[in-house]
Scaffold this active site. Sequence first.
Site, PDB file in Angstrom:
ATOM      1  N   CYS A   1      15.680  48.398  -4.128  1.00  0.00           N
ATOM      2  CA  CYS A   1      14.968  48.614  -2.866  1.00  0.00           C
ATOM      3  C   CYS A   1      13.487  48.268  -3.005  1.00  0.00           C
ATOM      4  O   CYS A   1      12.905  47.631  -2.118  1.00  0.00           O
ATOM      5  CB  CYS A   1      15.144  50.055  -2.402  1.00  0.00           C
ATOM      6  SG  CYS A   1      16.871  50.527  -2.106  1.00  0.00           S
TER       7      CYS A   1
ATOM      8  N   CYS B   1      14.326  53.546  -6.631  1.00  0.00           N
ATOM      9  CA  CYS B   1      15.373  52.537  -6.442  1.00  0.00           C
ATOM     10  C   CYS B   1      14.776  51.149  -6.673  1.00  0.00           C
ATOM     11  O   CYS B   1      14.073  50.610  -5.816  1.00  0.00           O
ATOM     12  CB  CYS B   1      15.969  52.630  -5.038  1.00  0.00           C
ATOM     13  SG  CYS B   1      17.236  51.380  -4.734  1.00  0.00           S
TER      14      CYS B   1
END
Length: 182
Positions: free
Chosen positions: A135, A132
Amino acid sequence: MSPIEQIYDKIPDFAKDVRINLTSLMADETLSPRRKYGVLVASAVATRNSALIAAVESAASGVMTSVAIAAAKAAASVVVMNNVYYRFVHLASNPEYKTMPPRLRMDVIGNPGVDKSDFELWSLAVSSINGCGICIDAHERTLRAAGVNSETIQTAVRFAAITQSVAIALEAAGPASPQAGD
């Protein structure tokens, strides 16, 4: 024989590089023992490999409190939720999703029960395994703002990569495959 050595012995010959990387990881002293084993616990949980999780958790119990081990597991469980959600928001063509509240409970991030930069480092490891980008950037920024240097961050991600490769090698070997050196 330590739990990590037992895992090492189960890595097949086709994954010799993985064995060498695991040996290097265990000898590496870039991270404090708690940070190192926290990364390993969170990463092992992220791999979903039960044998690896059990071995790493057993090894971690020698250097981490039960609270810290639980925090590493909490990092893996809450971060994977965020990874799925924010990867969707990032990849979806419809920009409306970026404006919508996630409505995901994640109180443990605010109060993990351990040093917040440790928890953040463990979270970065899981986000790296799960790919991700949003993230990863958020964790890296938070760590840098907390004074964590690039070498520490890179080491945690390298450890996550090695942990994931160990899980894949074990799974690829299958239950009846010969052990290393057989």
